[in-house]
Motif scaffolding. Structure first.
Motif, PDB file in Angstrom:
ATOM      1  N   GLY A  83       0.823  -1.232   0.052  1.00  0.00           N
ATOM      2  CA  GLY A  83      -0.288  -0.008   0.033  1.00  0.00           C
ATOM      3  C   GLY A  83       0.890   1.185   0.153  1.00  0.00           C
ATOM      4  O   GLY A  83       1.955   1.125  -0.422  1.00  0.00           O
ATOM      5  N   PHE A  84       0.124   2.517   0.174  1.00  0.00           N
ATOM      6  CA  PHE A  84       0.918   3.558   0.129  1.00  0.00           C
ATOM      7  C   PHE A  84       2.160   3.720   1.203  1.00  0.00           C
ATOM      8  O   PHE A  84       2.209   3.574   2.414  1.00  0.00           O
ATOM      9  CB  PHE A  84       0.009   4.643   0.826  1.00  0.00           C
ATOM     10  N   GLY A  85       3.254   3.900   0.625  1.00  0.00           N
ATOM     11  CA  GLY A  85       4.508   4.078   1.085  1.00  0.00           C
ATOM     12  C   GLY A  85       5.237   2.906   1.545  1.00  0.00           C
ATOM     13  O   GLY A  85       6.293   2.591   2.384  1.00  0.00           O
ATOM     14  N   GLY A  86       4.754   1.767   1.128  1.00  0.00           N
ATOM     15  CA  GLY A  86       5.253   0.202   1.387  1.00  0.00           C
ATOM     16  C   GLY A  86       4.995  -0.376   2.598  1.00  0.00           C
ATOM     17  O   GLY A  86       5.292  -1.463   2.652  1.00  0.00           O
ATOM     18  N   LEU A  87       4.479   0.424   3.566  1.00  0.00           N
ATOM     19  CA  LEU A  87       4.419  -0.003   4.859  1.00  0.00           C
ATOM     20  C   LEU A  87       3.072  -0.197   5.529  1.00  0.00           C
ATOM     21  O   LEU A  87       2.743  -1.294   6.380  1.00  0.00           O
ATOM     22  CB  LEU A  87       5.166   0.881   6.049  1.00  0.00           C
ATOM     23  N   GLN A  88       1.961   0.449   5.125  1.00  0.00           N
ATOM     24  CA  GLN A  88       0.909   0.617   5.734  1.00  0.00           C
ATOM     25  C   GLN A  88       0.081  -0.772   5.750  1.00  0.00           C
ATOM     26  O   GLN A  88      -0.853  -1.255   6.716  1.00  0.00           O
ATOM     27  CB  GLN A  88      -0.077   1.653   5.124  1.00  0.00           C
ATOM     28  N   GLU A  89       0.033  -1.308   4.488  1.00  0.00           N
ATOM     29  CA  GLU A  89      -0.611  -2.660   4.361  1.00  0.00           C
ATOM     30  C   GLU A  89       0.261  -3.769   3.842  1.00  0.00           C
ATOM     31  O   GLU A  89      -0.323  -4.730   3.494  1.00  0.00           O
ATOM     32  CB  GLU A  89      -1.547  -2.586   3.217  1.00  0.00           C
ATOM     33  N   LEU A  90       1.474  -3.811   4.226  1.00  0.00           N
ATOM     34  CA  LEU A  90       2.364  -4.895   3.964  1.00  0.00           C
ATOM     35  C   LEU A  90       2.167  -6.017   5.199  1.00  0.00           C
ATOM     36  O   LEU A  90       2.225  -5.828   6.153  1.00  0.00           O
ATOM     37  CB  LEU A  90       3.825  -4.428   4.293  1.00  0.00           C
ATOM     38  N   ARG A  91       1.630  -7.417   4.568  1.00  0.00           N
ATOM     39  CA  ARG A  91       1.301  -8.344   5.363  1.00  0.00           C
ATOM     40  C   ARG A  91       2.621  -8.715   6.125  1.00  0.00           C
ATOM     41  O   ARG A  91       3.804  -9.102   5.507  1.00  0.00           O
ATOM     42  CB  ARG A  91       0.677  -9.249   4.374  1.00  0.00           C
ATOM     43  N   ASP A  92       2.363  -9.439   7.281  1.00  0.00           N
ATOM     44  CA  ASP A  92       3.354 -10.160   7.842  1.00  0.00           C
ATOM     45  C   ASP A  92       4.713  -9.509   7.956  1.00  0.00           C
ATOM     46  O   ASP A  92       5.891 -10.044   8.067  1.00  0.00           O
ATOM     47  CB  ASP A  92       3.624 -11.590   7.248  1.00  0.00           C
ATOM     48  N   LEU A  93       4.630  -8.322   8.281  1.00  0.00           N
ATOM     49  CA  LEU A  93       6.109  -7.374   8.774  1.00  0.00           C
ATOM     50  C   LEU A  93       6.116  -7.506  10.004  1.00  0.00           C
ATOM     51  O   LEU A  93       5.650  -6.824  10.815  1.00  0.00           O
ATOM     52  CB  LEU A  93       6.074  -6.079   8.234  1.00  0.00           C
ATOM     53  N   ASN A  94       7.081  -8.874  10.469  1.00  0.00           N
ATOM     54  CA  ASN A  94       7.124  -8.812  11.787  1.00  0.00           C
ATOM     55  C   ASN A  94       8.539  -8.425  12.528  1.00  0.00           C
ATOM     56  O   ASN A  94       9.129  -9.284  13.113  1.00  0.00           O
ATOM     57  CB  ASN A  94       6.868 -10.676  12.060  1.00  0.00           C
ATOM     58  N   LYS A  95       9.081  -7.274  11.909  1.00  0.00           N
ATOM     59  CA  LYS A  95      10.162  -6.887  12.136  1.00  0.00           C
ATOM     60  C   LYS A  95      10.237  -5.604  12.822  1.00  0.00           C
ATOM     61  O   LYS A  95       9.359  -4.833  12.233  1.00  0.00           O
ATOM     62  CB  LYS A  95      11.445  -6.988  11.200  1.00  0.00           C
ATOM     63  N   PRO A  96      10.938  -4.558  13.743  1.00  0.00           N
ATOM     64  CA  PRO A  96      10.783  -3.609  14.158  1.00  0.00           C
ATOM     65  C   PRO A  96      10.984  -2.659  13.024  1.00  0.00           C
ATOM     66  O   PRO A  96      12.065  -2.651  12.242  1.00  0.00           O
ATOM     67  CB  PRO A  96      11.634  -3.391  15.412  1.00  0.00           C
ATOM     68  N   VAL A  97      10.274  -1.708  12.879  1.00  0.00           N
ATOM     69  CA  VAL A  97      10.552  -0.224  12.186  1.00  0.00           C
ATOM     70  C   VAL A  97      10.609   0.950  12.888  1.00  0.00           C
ATOM     71  O   VAL A  97       9.935   1.089  13.579  1.00  0.00           O
ATOM     72  CB  VAL A  97       9.578  -0.173  10.941  1.00  0.00           C
ATOM     73  N   ILE A  98      11.675   1.753  12.533  1.00  0.00           N
ATOM     74  CA  ILE A  98      11.936   3.211  13.373  1.00  0.00           C
ATOM     75  C   ILE A  98      11.811   3.994  12.093  1.00  0.00           C
ATOM     76  O   ILE A  98      12.208   4.110  11.067  1.00  0.00           O
ATOM     77  CB  ILE A  98      13.193   3.143  14.092  1.00  0.00           C
ATOM     78  N   ALA A  99      10.676   5.039  12.801  1.00  0.00           N
ATOM     79  CA  ALA A  99      10.567   6.374  11.923  1.00  0.00           C
ATOM     80  C   ALA A  99      11.428   7.453  12.356  1.00  0.00           C
ATOM     81  O   ALA A  99      11.111   7.776  13.641  1.00  0.00           O
ATOM     82  CB  ALA A  99       9.057   6.883  11.757  1.00  0.00           C
ATOM     83  N   ALA A 100      12.530   7.866  11.754  1.00  0.00           N
ATOM     84  CA  ALA A 100      13.229   9.033  12.017  1.00  0.00           C
ATOM     85  C   ALA A 100      12.852  10.306  11.398  1.00  0.00           C
ATOM     86  O   ALA A 100      13.125  10.725  10.252  1.00  0.00           O
ATOM     87  CB  ALA A 100      14.787   8.711  11.870  1.00  0.00           C
ATOM     88  N   VAL A 101      12.074  11.073  12.062  1.00  0.00           N
ATOM     89  CA  VAL A 101      11.194  12.033  11.370  1.00  0.00           C
ATOM     90  C   VAL A 101      12.008  13.316  11.700  1.00  0.00           C
ATOM     91  O   VAL A 101      12.349  13.960  12.652  1.00  0.00           O
ATOM     92  CB  VAL A 101       9.786  12.468  12.118  1.00  0.00           C
ATOM     93  N   ASN A 102      12.725  13.923  10.413  1.00  0.00           N
ATOM     94  CA  ASN A 102      13.509  14.865  10.449  1.00  0.00           C
ATOM     95  C   ASN A 102      12.855  16.206  10.159  1.00  0.00           C
ATOM     96  O   ASN A 102      13.895  17.266  10.088  1.00  0.00           O
ATOM     97  CB  ASN A 102      14.533  14.504   9.276  1.00  0.00           C
ATOM     98  N   GLY A 103      11.580  16.437  10.090  1.00  0.00           N
ATOM     99  CA  GLY A 103      11.146  17.795   9.792  1.00  0.00           C
ATOM    100  C   GLY A 103       9.758  17.555   9.505  1.00  0.00           C
ATOM    101  O   GLY A 103       9.057  16.733  10.204  1.00  0.00           O
ATOM    102  N   ILE A 104       9.020  18.211   8.607  1.00  0.00           N
ATOM    103  CA  ILE A 104       7.655  18.317   8.427  1.00  0.00           C
ATOM    104  C   ILE A 104       6.932  17.094   8.137  1.00  0.00           C
ATOM    105  O   ILE A 104       7.540  16.384   7.348  1.00  0.00           O
ATOM    106  CB  ILE A 104       7.179  19.352   7.441  1.00  0.00           C
ATOM    107  N   CYS A 105       6.054  16.526   8.790  1.00  0.00           N
ATOM    108  CA  CYS A 105       5.752  15.252   8.668  1.00  0.00           C
ATOM    109  C   CYS A 105       3.952  15.274   8.826  1.00  0.00           C
ATOM    110  O   CYS A 105       3.254  15.359   9.921  1.00  0.00           O
ATOM    111  CB  CYS A 105       5.975  14.546   9.934  1.00  0.00           C
ATOM    112  N   CYS A 106       3.430  15.327   7.492  1.00  0.00           N
ATOM    113  CA  CYS A 106       2.168  15.535   7.333  1.00  0.00           C
ATOM    114  C   CYS A 106       1.218  14.908   6.519  1.00  0.00           C
ATOM    115  O   CYS A 106       2.016  14.174   5.804  1.00  0.00           O
ATOM    116  CB  CYS A 106       1.941  17.029   7.276  1.00  0.00           C
ATOM    117  N   GLY A 107       0.026  14.623   6.618  1.00  0.00           N
ATOM    118  CA  GLY A 107      -0.773  13.938   5.629  1.00  0.00           C
ATOM    119  C   GLY A 107      -0.392  12.546   5.472  1.00  0.00           C
ATOM    120  O   GLY A 107       0.015  11.859   6.707  1.00  0.00           O
ATOM    121  N   GLY A 108      -0.274  11.810   4.346  1.00  0.00           N
ATOM    122  CA  GLY A 108       0.295  10.586   4.286  1.00  0.00           C
ATOM    123  C   GLY A 108       1.825  10.217   4.880  1.00  0.00           C
ATOM    124  O   GLY A 108       2.117   9.321   4.993  1.00  0.00           O
ATOM    125  N   GLY A 109       2.340  11.359   4.965  1.00  0.00           N
ATOM    126  CA  GLY A 109       3.850  11.111   5.774  1.00  0.00           C
ATOM    127  C   GLY A 109       3.691  11.001   7.173  1.00  0.00           C
ATOM    128  O   GLY A 109       4.266  10.059   7.785  1.00  0.00           O
TER     129      GLY A 109
END
Length: 260
Positions: A83-109
């Protein structure tokens, strides 16, 4: 033309950097590329943790690329696996993911960041769901955000599109930690290394249980765990790592996790 993604393997950690000047917005091509990257991350036994961030210091991601939409990218087009951005609907993603938000983060971001397990932010980062102002719905955020933060705060963000600075994002629990801009990636990498040193089979079980139990009654979820009806729990309970954890504790040493 520069690639829209910079992908870097650092041992067991995968770093994915959105690189679409000026704002790191996501079009269909970029979304599909992100889906392929995160699918490969999911399926690679050598990779244990991922970091998603944006290039530069002004934008993490504003979400959907409206200029690409004006040129013909359909908002309901093929976002690719995950799905959008490759993460939202990826099935069986059983590994930790960290978002490092380096600035403006809005909408789909922001929806992309909410798809991560840990959100770290630079101290100048800001957050909003401005879709209401352009006459559309923040679909994934409408599902996720009221479950993550107080309902009334989530609804205020969705209904007004107002901006939150990092201090308020911390207060409401959108963000785990905030750091000076220059320290963000160092902190994200340290966090990722900490997770990468942990037991991957346990992480997988945690993620599956949390995901699947979200809409289950407590006892129903517990029954599925004790009966080993979650695939990751079944694998964990018969694993070398399960035995290694017990041995390491008894022998007063650090465990050596093999992911099997």
């Amino acid at each position: 033309m520069d690639t829209p993604l910079h992908v870097d393997r650092r041992g067991h950690v995968l770093e994915v950097t959105l690189n679409r000047p000026k704002a790191n917005a996501i079009d269909l091509m970029t979304s599909r590329a992100m889906g392929e990257v995160f699918r490969d991350f999911r399926d690679d036994p050598e990779l244990r943790v991922a970091i998603i961030t944006g290039a530069g210091e002004k934008f993490f991601c504003p979400g959907w690329d409206l200029k690409a939409a004006a040129d013909g990218d359909a908002v309901d087009g093929d976002y690719g696996v995950g799905g959008f951005g490759g993460l939202q609907e990826l099935r069986d993603l059983n590994k930790p993911v960290i978002a490092a938000v380096n600035g403006i983060c809005c909408g789909g971001g922001l929806e992309l960041a909410l798809s991560a397990d840990i959100i770290l932010a630079a101290d100048h980062a800001s957050f909003a769901l401005p879709e209401i102002r352009s006459g559309t719905v923040a679909d994934a955020a409408s599902v996720k955000l009221p479950k993550r933060i107080p309902y009334h705060i989530a609804m205020e963000m969705l209904l007004t599109g107002r901006w939150l600075d990092v201090e308020e994002a911390l207060r409401w629990g959108i963000v785990n930690h905030a750091y000076p801009t220059g320290d963000l990636m160092e902190k994200a990498r340290s966090f990722a290394e900490l997770l990468a040193s942990g037991p991957p089979l346990v992480y997988a079980a945690i993620k599956e249980i949390v995901r699947e139990a979200e809409d289950m009654k407590f006892q129903d979820a517990m029954n599925r765990i004790t009966k080993r009806q979650f695939a990751t729990v079944d694998v964990l309970y018969d694993s070398e790592d399960q035995l290694e954890g017990a041995k390491a504790f008894a022998e007063k040493r650090d465990p050596v996790w093999k992911g099997r």
